[in-house]
Design an enzyme around this catalytic site. Sequence first.
Site, short mmCIF file in Angstrom:
data_model
loop_
_atom_site.label_atom_id
_atom_site.label_comp_id
_atom_site.label_asym_id
_atom_site.label_seq_id
_atom_site.Cartn_x
_atom_site.Cartn_y
_atom_site.Cartn_z
N LYS A 1 -10.28 -0.02 -1.67
CA LYS A 1 -10.07 -0.29 -0.25
C LYS A 1 -10.51 0.92 0.57
O LYS A 1 -10.02 2.02 0.36
CB LYS A 1 -8.61 -0.62 0.03
N LYS B 1 -7.16 3.19 -2.76
CA LYS B 1 -7.45 3.15 -1.32
C LYS B 1 -7.73 4.56 -0.83
O LYS B 1 -7.07 5.52 -1.25
CB LYS B 1 -6.25 2.53 -0.59
N ASP C 1 0.86 -1.19 0.00
CA ASP C 1 0.00 0.00 0.00
C ASP C 1 0.89 1.23 0.00
O ASP C 1 1.64 1.45 0.97
CB ASP C 1 -0.89 0.04 1.25
#
EC number: 4.1.2.4
Length: 226
Positions: A185, A156, A94
């Site tokens: 996400k 995300k 990430d």
Amino acid sequence: MPLSNAQLAQTIDHTLLAPDASDAQIRELCRQAAEHRFYSVCVNSANVPLAARELAETGVLVCAVVGFPLGAGLSAAKAFEATAAIAAGAGEIDMVINLGALKSGRADDVKADIDAVHRACGTVPLKVILETGLLTDDEKVRVCEMCRDLGVAFVKTSTGFGHGGATLADVALMRRTVGPTLGVKASGGVRDRAAALAMLEAGATRLGTSSGVAIVTDQGGGAAGY
């Protein structure tokens, strides 16, 4: 059809990103993840080796954050961190985008930064953190379009350290922009089962939360923070 606890658990990246997280806390995070069969644990890159050892043979992945939480490092440094984390056992990455470049209108630099980390990841899935609480809707769309064009695995919402966390409106906007092929996400402030289910209904396919146990056991308020 309502999600079972097992199905819900497989949407969760069980998260501990506190800078002072101890080895004992990382071990407990991993124990919980293995017990409840979460998809992954999400940790700082320095904690990847320990988490990978704790989760060996469990089927639970280790996700490492890169350029976290500010996203303001050099692209080469982010790419190196991703490579090193993967070598240490991370199965997902990430990364945080270069927010300053985006705010300065340097879209090409933002895209190049994402691309550098994406290339470093190879076949390991990359999630790109927008930090939505700091962006306009137009900026959110622009970054999502970059990610879609580059073919990253996920977009995300948030680090959980910045201003604001995931919102239903942002998740829905991101899903509309990236279409059905990329993951979305939701992270930051997802602390109970109702919030988790609402995010999934809005278009999220993964949840980043420190409240995974409370969510899957439906215990109400989860951990403070992420």
